[in-house]
Design a protein around this motif. Sequence first.
Motif, PDB file in Angstrom:
ATOM      1  N   GLY A 116      49.686  55.071  45.780  1.00  8.08           N
ATOM      2  CA  GLY A 116      50.083  53.650  44.902  1.00  8.08           C
ATOM      3  C   GLY A 116      49.065  53.076  45.934  1.00  8.08           C
ATOM      4  N   ALA A 117      48.080  53.141  47.124  1.00  4.92           N
ATOM      5  CA  ALA A 117      47.334  52.290  46.887  1.00  4.92           C
ATOM      6  C   ALA A 117      45.822  51.430  46.193  1.00  4.92           C
ATOM      7  CB  ALA A 117      46.734  52.721  49.151  1.00  4.92           C
ATOM      8  N   PHE A 118      45.623  52.292  45.702  1.00  2.00           N
ATOM      9  CA  PHE A 118      44.795  52.293  44.554  1.00  2.00           C
ATOM     10  C   PHE A 118      45.840  52.218  43.653  1.00  2.00           C
ATOM     11  CE2 PHE A 118      41.673  53.489  41.371  1.00  2.00           C
ATOM     12  CZ  PHE A 118      40.750  52.761  41.004  1.00  2.00           C
ATOM     13  N   ASP A 119      45.997  51.498  42.615  1.00  2.00           N
ATOM     14  CA  ASP A 119      46.915  51.575  41.373  1.00  2.00           C
ATOM     15  C   ASP A 119      45.568  50.832  40.468  1.00  2.00           C
ATOM     16  OD1 ASP A 119      48.410  51.223  39.930  1.00  2.00           O
ATOM     17  OD2 ASP A 119      50.121  51.269  40.741  1.00  2.00           O
ATOM     18  N   PRO A 120      45.647  50.655  38.661  1.00  4.31           N
ATOM     19  CA  PRO A 120      44.499  50.244  38.200  1.00  4.31           C
ATOM     20  C   PRO A 120      45.650  49.194  37.271  1.00  4.31           C
ATOM     21  CG  PRO A 120      44.858  52.362  37.514  1.00  4.31           C
ATOM     22  CD  PRO A 120      45.226  52.486  39.005  1.00  4.31           C
ATOM     23  N   ILE A 170      45.591  46.908  32.851  1.00  3.56           N
ATOM     24  CA  ILE A 170      44.392  47.502  33.276  1.00  3.56           C
ATOM     25  C   ILE A 170      43.735  46.820  34.078  1.00  3.56           C
ATOM     26  CG2 ILE A 170      43.400  49.841  33.536  1.00  3.56           C
ATOM     27  CD1 ILE A 170      46.085  50.077  33.485  1.00  3.56           C
ATOM     28  N   ASP A 171      43.221  47.317  35.188  1.00  2.09           N
ATOM     29  CA  ASP A 171      41.735  46.907  36.175  1.00  2.09           C
ATOM     30  C   ASP A 171      41.224  48.252  36.324  1.00  2.09           C
ATOM     31  OD1 ASP A 171      39.635  45.727  37.863  1.00  2.09           O
ATOM     32  OD2 ASP A 171      41.964  43.855  38.360  1.00  2.09           O
ATOM     33  N   LEU A 172      40.061  48.509  36.231  1.00  5.53           N
ATOM     34  CA  LEU A 172      39.726  49.171  36.702  1.00  5.53           C
ATOM     35  C   LEU A 172      37.999  48.952  37.829  1.00  5.53           C
ATOM     36  CD1 LEU A 172      38.761  52.041  33.807  1.00  5.53           C
ATOM     37  CD2 LEU A 172      40.457  52.046  35.911  1.00  5.53           C
ATOM     38  N   THR A 240      31.557  50.535  49.594  1.00  9.60           N
ATOM     39  CA  THR A 240      31.760  49.824  49.983  1.00  9.60           C
ATOM     40  C   THR A 240      32.375  48.641  49.516  1.00  9.60           C
ATOM     41  OG1 THR A 240      29.563  49.851  52.016  1.00  9.60           O
ATOM     42  CG2 THR A 240      31.305  47.577  52.092  1.00  9.60           C
ATOM     43  N   SER A 241      33.878  48.597  50.197  1.00 11.70           N
ATOM     44  CA  SER A 241      34.201  47.838  49.798  1.00 11.70           C
ATOM     45  C   SER A 241      35.069  46.521  50.838  1.00 11.70           C
ATOM     46  CB  SER A 241      35.691  48.194  49.474  1.00 11.70           C
ATOM     47  OG  SER A 241      36.145  48.891  47.735  1.00 11.70           O
ATOM     48  N   GLY A 242      34.518  45.302  50.580  1.00 14.63           N
ATOM     49  CA  GLY A 242      34.747  43.951  51.721  1.00 14.63           C
ATOM     50  C   GLY A 242      35.429  42.932  51.209  1.00 14.63           C
ATOM     51  N   LEU A 258      41.006  42.255  47.417  1.00 17.88           N
ATOM     52  CA  LEU A 258      41.484  43.547  47.890  1.00 17.88           C
ATOM     53  C   LEU A 258      43.119  43.797  47.536  1.00 17.88           C
ATOM     54  CD1 LEU A 258      38.440  44.543  49.535  1.00 17.88           C
ATOM     55  CD2 LEU A 258      39.316  45.677  46.744  1.00 17.88           C
ATOM     56  N   ILE A 259      43.885  44.026  46.356  1.00 18.48           N
ATOM     57  CA  ILE A 259      45.386  43.132  46.491  1.00 18.48           C
ATOM     58  C   ILE A 259      46.200  44.613  46.599  1.00 18.48           C
ATOM     59  CG2 ILE A 259      46.881  42.577  45.326  1.00 18.48           C
ATOM     60  CD1 ILE A 259      45.017  40.222  45.687  1.00 18.48           C
ATOM     61  N   ASN A 260      47.379  44.226  47.882  1.00 20.78           N
ATOM     62  CA  ASN A 260      48.535  45.793  48.081  1.00 20.78           C
ATOM     63  C   ASN A 260      49.577  45.234  46.669  1.00 20.78           C
ATOM     64  OD1 ASN A 260      50.200  47.716  48.487  1.00 20.78           O
ATOM     65  ND2 ASN A 260      50.311  46.371  50.850  1.00 20.78           N
ATOM     66  N   SER A 283      33.522  57.930  45.499  1.00 15.25           N
ATOM     67  CA  SER A 283      33.446  56.464  47.132  1.00 15.25           C
ATOM     68  C   SER A 283      33.948  55.406  46.799  1.00 15.25           C
ATOM     69  CB  SER A 283      32.247  57.369  47.350  1.00 15.25           C
ATOM     70  OG  SER A 283      31.168  56.335  46.181  1.00 15.25           O
ATOM     71  N   ASP A 284      33.961  54.927  45.647  1.00 12.54           N
ATOM     72  CA  ASP A 284      34.420  53.876  45.009  1.00 12.54           C
ATOM     73  C   ASP A 284      35.468  53.654  45.228  1.00 12.54           C
ATOM     74  OD1 ASP A 284      34.589  51.525  43.661  1.00 12.54           O
ATOM     75  OD2 ASP A 284      33.830  51.541  41.535  1.00 12.54           O
ATOM     76  N   SER A 285      36.310  54.818  44.610  1.00 10.60           N
ATOM     77  CA  SER A 285      38.229  54.515  44.347  1.00 10.60           C
ATOM     78  C   SER A 285      38.333  54.965  45.689  1.00 10.60           C
ATOM     79  CB  SER A 285      38.494  55.269  43.489  1.00 10.60           C
ATOM     80  OG  SER A 285      38.332  56.746  43.643  1.00 10.60           O
ATOM     81  N   ALA A 287      36.919  53.725  48.753  1.00  8.63           N
ATOM     82  CA  ALA A 287      36.735  52.914  49.554  1.00  8.63           C
ATOM     83  C   ALA A 287      37.666  51.441  49.376  1.00  8.63           C
ATOM     84  CB  ALA A 287      35.719  52.312  49.413  1.00  8.63           C
ATOM     85  N   THR A 288      38.118  51.484  48.188  1.00 16.47           N
ATOM     86  CA  THR A 288      38.882  50.110  47.787  1.00 16.47           C
ATOM     87  C   THR A 288      40.872  50.986  47.909  1.00 16.47           C
ATOM     88  OG1 THR A 288      38.167  50.053  45.690  1.00 16.47           O
ATOM     89  CG2 THR A 288      39.893  49.096  45.740  1.00 16.47           C
ATOM     90  N   ALA A 289      40.685  52.376  48.098  1.00 18.07           N
ATOM     91  CA  ALA A 289      42.434  52.437  48.429  1.00 18.07           C
ATOM     92  C   ALA A 289      42.451  52.438  49.740  1.00 18.07           C
ATOM     93  CB  ALA A 289      42.383  54.017  48.053  1.00 18.07           C
TER      94      ALA A 289
HETATM   95  P1  AMP Z   1      35.706  47.342  44.896  1.00 19.08           P
HETATM   96  O1  AMP Z   1      34.625  46.047  44.988  1.00 19.08           O
HETATM   97  O2  AMP Z   1      35.594  48.558  44.406  1.00 19.08           O
HETATM   98  O3  AMP Z   1      36.905  47.889  46.276  1.00 19.08           O
HETATM   99  O4  AMP Z   1      36.841  46.444  43.959  1.00 19.08           O
HETATM  100  C1  AMP Z   1      37.551  45.410  43.863  1.00 19.08           C
HETATM  101  C2  AMP Z   1      38.114  45.320  42.855  1.00 19.08           C
HETATM  102  O5  AMP Z   1      38.888  45.919  41.768  1.00 19.08           O
HETATM  103  C3  AMP Z   1      39.400  43.610  42.691  1.00 19.08           C
HETATM  104  O6  AMP Z   1      37.849  42.650  42.218  1.00 19.08           O
HETATM  105  C4  AMP Z   1      40.481  44.093  41.211  1.00 19.08           C
HETATM  106  O7  AMP Z   1      39.550  44.060  39.864  1.00 19.08           O
HETATM  107  C5  AMP Z   1      40.260  45.588  41.478  1.00 19.08           C
HETATM  108  N1  AMP Z   1      41.770  45.944  42.681  1.00 19.08           N
HETATM  109  C6  AMP Z   1      42.518  45.425  43.844  1.00 19.08           C
HETATM  110  N2  AMP Z   1      43.069  45.652  43.641  1.00 19.08           N
HETATM  111  C7  AMP Z   1      43.446  46.785  43.819  1.00 19.08           C
HETATM  112  C8  AMP Z   1      44.492  48.103  44.047  1.00 19.08           C
HETATM  113  N3  AMP Z   1      44.630  48.526  45.077  1.00 19.08           N
HETATM  114  N4  AMP Z   1      43.703  48.887  42.947  1.00 19.08           N
HETATM  115  C9  AMP Z   1      42.968  49.020  42.668  1.00 19.08           C
HETATM  116  N5  AMP Z   1      41.989  48.609  42.220  1.00 19.08           N
HETATM  117  C10 AMP Z   1      42.346  46.876  42.822  1.00 19.08           C
END
Ligand code: AMP
Length: 334
Positions: A116-120, A170-172, A240-242, A258-260, A283-285, A287-289
């Motif tokens: 659940g660290a990554f959660d749309p 949902i946020d993808l 890269t997630s920053g 990047l929200i918990n 890599s995308d999901s 990095a965010t997770a």
């Molecule tokens: P990224 O740049 O790939 O790391 O994605 C960042 C975007 O993912 C944010 O702008 C949000 O729209 C979304 N996001 C933020 N926190 C999460 C999370 N914990 N799980 C999934 N998506 C998220």
Amino acid sequence: METRTNKNKVAIISLIIVLTALSYRIFFHGASVDSNVHKGTEFIMDTICNITVIADSKVQAEMAIEDSFKELRRLEGLLSKYKPDSEVSRLNEVKLSLDTYILLKTALEISKLTNGAFDPTVEPVVSLWDFEKKLMPAKEDIEEKLRLVGFTNIELEDMSAKFLQPGMSIDLGGIAKGYATDRVIEILKAHGVKAGLSAVAGDIRVFGNNNNRPWRVGIKAPRGEGIVGVLNLTNMAVSTSGDYERFFIKDGVRYHHLINPATGYPVNDFQSVTIVSKKGVVSDSFATAVFVMGKEKGLKFIIEHGLQAFVVFKDGSTFITDNLLDYFESKNNN
Ligand code: AMP
Ligand code: MG
């Protein structure tokens, strides 16, 4: 005397020509001066998209690039939460296209894998944060929206998605750009070009070689103007997630996108997390997770899953996994 001055002039002009040619080659890493390199840039999915193609035929390259941008615009139409008529915005009401269905299914699998660290379904909380207006959401609002968050509250069946709680959304955004780079690479391959690079903001995938050299992908310095390192990649994806993408600073604290999903607040253990994988969607999901997991859990996850990763911690120090060292050149420019 006269001839001597002329000779000097010729020498100086020749030197300038040589230096200009050299700097051109250095600046463009040598690749762009090759005549079989073709490039395109467009603003799609709320960001800058770059496509580079290696092909002997200009027409073939241009058609491949054009089709790739067409695909990116199509995906934006399906997956953007900012477009009210996109499938993601009307998820609960419509039959889904194969892309949306597969991507959502993948996103939910990643949610499970990352505990659940990554959660749309974090969307209702993410949208409380306004990084343009630099507004902190009220604590009560975050608590209220947190009740809508939970990836187990979506059911996928028969090409449609059902929310088990009213008000969910949902946020993808944390996975769609990587998926988009994967689709672009498929399109470039289908066009039969020799090699290519697809970059949707910080989500990049390459196939083949850049004229017998690996593709050189810079990792942005989270706080500086330059790069912290370069990855030399062939047939790989990197994301890269920053905390520098969307953020504001209030009372010395950096609040970013990047929200918990457990707390509704940003996580501040890292400045950036870079993950290399075969596919952009992974890599995308990841990095965010990993960013959202924070230092302890994030590093544990990287090691347990044998990920190729480079991270910049909040104090600017860095860590790279052994399996990425051969591909990485440090630039010490953080
Ligand atoms: P990224 O740049 O790939 O790391 O994605 C960042 C975007 O993912 C944010 O702008 C949000 O729209 C979304 N996001 C933020 N926190 C999460 C999370 N914990 N799980 C999934 N998506 C998220
Ligand atoms: Mg991501």
